[in-house]
Design a protein around this motif. Structure first.
Motif: not given
Lengths: 230, 230, 230, 230
Positions: B143-148, B168-176
Motif C-alpha cells: 500500500t505504501m508503494i502504491e500511495k507513492l 507497486a506489484r512490479t516493484i515488489l516483484f523485482i525485490f522478491s
DNA sequence: AATGAATGAGATTTCATTCAT
DNA sequence: GATGAATGAAATCTCATTCAT
C-alpha cells in the motif's frame, strides 16, 4: 530396424503423454502441490512407470519447462525475418507469446515451475554464476531477451548505460510473478485477459524506461490483445 | 515487579532468539527447506519448546516476515518529513532499504518467505482478490508503494495513464525475485552488493518508464551504495 | 501449631479448588479430552503446581472420582435408618442419587471418568481379580449395591439363583453408559431429565428381572423425578 | 485375468492380515493404546504401507468394527427362519453370538472399539440425535435388537409400556461393559467362559424384567454354553 | 509454595523412490 | 515394459512430566 523405430516413437509418445498430464496438473494446482502420484493417476500409469521415463521428479518437471520453452523459441524463430530492428523483434516476441500461450493456460507452466525448480536449476544467472543455469532450455529465453536488448542498445534506441542481462532478468521476473500469483488462485477465478493486460503494460513501461529520450513513445506500444479467449 | 519485568524481557528475548535462528536458516536454505526440527536444533531447543512461543510453523514464519516488515516501515517513517514530493519520498524509500537491509542478509528474509506464505497470505491482490492480502503487515508495504506512485501521478510527474497498483506489484516483484534468486545460491557465492546494484538500476528504469516526458532524468537517480559491506 | 493448622487447611482448600475445576472440565468435555494444561488454566495455576498436589494425572482423576463417590456414600448413609428392607433401601439409593447428582451435571463425573481410569483402576472386579479394584472408593459403591442385592435375596424377594455381584456390576454398567453417552453430546443438547428417566426405567426393569414371581410389581417402582431442573 | 484375480485376492488377504493384527492388538491392549506404529510393527510392515490400505487410522478402526459386526449379522440372518416369535429369535441371537464370538476373543473387538470410535460415530442415538449414529454397521445391530423387542411387545409377551430403544441400548451397554472390563485385564487372566456366563445371566434377567407377568419363566432361558473353549 | 520454561517420547500422515514379479 | 507393493525419512504437532529459580 522398423521395430526399433516404432519402439522409439512409442516411447517418445508416452513420454509426451506423461508430460502433458503433469503440465495440466501444474497449471491447475501449481507446481509444488503436484506429486508423482497425482501425475501417475492422471496419466493412468503407475508411479513406478514414471521412473522408466524420468529419472526423478526434478527431471520430469525440468522437461516440462523445456518443452514449453522450446515450443516458444521455435515459433518465435519461425516469425522472424532478416533485418528486423530491436523494437520490431520485441513486438514479434510479444506476438509469439500471445499466439502460443496467450490463448490458454499453457502460459502459466513455464514460470509456475520455475520457483519449484529454481533450487536446483536457477532460471538464469545472477552474479556471474552462469554454469548451472545453462542446463535447461529456459536459459535460452533469457539469452534471447538479453540479445534483443543488446541489439536495441547497439541500434541506439536503448540507453547505452543499461545492463541487458539485468533487463532480461527483470522481464522474466515480471512474467513469473504475474503467472505465479495467478496460479495461487482457484482456476475458476483466474482471468487470463487481465493478467495479459498487466503483462503488456509492464513490458511497455520497461521499454520506455530503457529507451533514450527523443524516441517517439508510440513506437514502444505492443500489439493489442484482441481475439483472446476470455 | 522487577521479576515480572525480567521474565517478560527474557521471554521476549528467547522468542527473538528463535526468530533469529529461523530467519538465519531461511536466509541460508530458503523458506521451504526449513523445518521446525531444523529451527529447534539451531536454537538448541526441543521442537516442543518452539510451540511454547509460536502456535504453529505458519505463525512463526508470519512473525519473521512481520518483524522485518515492521522494522522497515518504522524506519522509513522516521525518515519522512512533511511536504516531500513523490520522487523525494522514493529516494527515501530506497535509502531506508539500504540502511536497514542493505548491509546484511536481512533483506532476503521478507521476500524469501513470501513465496512460502503466499498460498495462505498472498502478498498483494491481483484481479480484485484483495480481502486475504490485507492480513500480515507485508500488505502495508504494498500500500505504501502504491500511495507513492499515486502521489507522483497527482503531482504530474508520473504518467496519468499508469495503474499505481500494477506498478507497486512490479516493484515488489523485482525485490522478491532478486532476493529469491539470491537465496537459491550457496551463501558463500552470494554478492549482496551486486544484488543491490541490480535492484537499483531496475528501480531507476521503472521510474523512467512511468515518468512523463520532459522531466529531467537525473532527478530519477537513486542514492549510491557506498559504504555497504561487501 | 495454629500456623500448621492454617497451612493444612489452605492446602486442602486449594486441592479442592483444583478438583472442582478438573471436574467441571470433565463434565463439559469428557475425561479423555481434558489435559493437565486445561485444568491448570481453569484453576489459574501453573501445570507444575498441579503436581504439588497430585503426583500424576491419574491420581488427580482418581480423586475426582473418590470425592464424588464419598459424598454420595455419606449422604446415602445419612438417609438410612435401621431395619429397612432391601426394596426400601433401593428406593433410598435412588432418592440419594437424585438428590445429590440428579439436579446437576455432577452425576456425570463419576462414571465419565471411569472409562478413562479403568485401565489402571478397574471399577470393580470381574472374574476374581479383586485386588486392584479396591483402590479407589468407587469400589465401595459396588460393594454397597452388592450387599443390597444380597439382602434382598436373603429376604426372599429376589430370586435365590442370582449372583449379586453380577447384578451390581450391571447396575453400574447402566449408570456409566447413560452418562458416557450424555458426555459425548455437546453440553447444550444434553437433557438430564431424559437421561434420568432412562436410568429409572432400566433400574425398575432390573428389579423386576430379579424379583421372584408373586411379588406385587408396584412395590418395585422408584420415586418420581419431580422437581428436577430441566 | 488370472493374474488380476490373484492380485485382488492377495491385496484383500493383506488387508485382512492388517485388520487381524490391529484387532489382536486392540483385543490385547484396548483400542486407545494402539497406534499405527504398533499395528505396523505387528504386521511387519512400515507405517506408510498401512496407509495404502486404509486412508486413516479412523478408517482402519471403523473397518475392524464393521467386519466383526457384519460377520455377526450375516450369520444371524442365516439362522433365521420365517415365522419365529420374538423369544425364539432372541435365543437365536444369543446362539449366533456364542457360535461366532463365544469361542474366541473376537467378541471383544466390536465393543472394545466402540468407546474409541464413539466420539465420531456414537453407537446409537440417545436423546433424538440419531443422524450420526446411522453411519457404521454397528447401528444395524442396535436396530436389530430394537426390532426384536418391538416384535415381542407386539406379540404381547413383553410389557406394553417398555421403550424398545432403551432396552436395546441397555443390552448393548451390558455387552460393551463386560467386554471392556475384560479388555482391561491382562490377557492371561481373562476368562471368556465366566464372561459369557455373566452375559447370559444378565440377558435372562433383562428378559424377565420386561416380560409380562404370567409367562412361564422357563421360556426365557437362553441356550447353554457347553462346548466352549476355556 | 509456586511457576515459567523446557522437553522426550510419541502421535498421525505424506511422498519420492525402489524392487520383485 | 509395466506395475503393485513397500518403505525410509521426514513433516507437524501434543502432552504429561520435570526442574531451576
Amino acid at each position: 530396424m522398423g521395430i526399433n523405430e516404432r519402439r522409439k516413437r512409442e516411447r517418445s509418445e508416452r513420454k509426451n503423454a506423461i508430460l502433458r498430464c503433469a503440465r495440466d496438473l501444474v497449471v491447475e494446482y501449481g507446481a509444488e502441490k503436484v506429486s508423482m502420484m497425482d501425475i501417475a493417476q492422471k496419466a493412468e500409469l503407475s508411479k513406478a512407470t514414471l521412473y522408466l521415463y524420468f529419472s526423478s521428479k526434478g527431471v520430469l518437471f525440468q522437461e516440462i519447462c523445456n518443452e514449453a520453452t522450446e515450443r516458444f523459441i521455435e515459433y518465435f524463430n519461425s516469425l522472424v525475418t532478416p533485418n528486423l530492428n530491436a523494437l520490431e523483434l520485441i513486438r514479434l516476441f510479444w506476438k509469439a507469446y500471445l499466439d502460443l500461450f496467450g490463448r490458454s493456460d499453457d502460459m502459466i507452466v513455464i514460470f509456475s515451475m520455475k520457483q519449484y525448480m529454481l533450487a536446483e536449476f536457477p532460471f538464469f544467472p545472477i552474479n556471474e554464476n552462469p554454469e548451472k543455469a545453462e542446463s535447461g532450455s529456459s536459459f535460452v529465453i533469457y539469452t534471447m531477451i538479453e540479445k534483443l536488448i543488446e541489439q536495441g542498445r547497439a541500434e541506439g534506441i536503448f540507453e547505452s548505460n543499461i545492463n541487458p542481462g539485468v533487463i532480461a532478468r527483470t522481464i522474466l521476473f515480471i512474467f513469473s510473478y504475474i503467472v505465479e500469483n495467478t496460479v495461487k488462485m482457484p482456476k475458476s477465478s483466474r482471468n487470463v485477459k487481465t493478467m495479459l493486460e498487466d503483462l503488456k503494460s509492464l513490458l511497455q513501461m520497461m521499454l520506455r524506461g530503457i529507451t533514450v529520450e527523443g524516441v517517439d513513445r508510440s513506437q514502444l506500444l505492443l500489439p493489442d490483445l484482441e481475439n483472446l479467449k476470455e
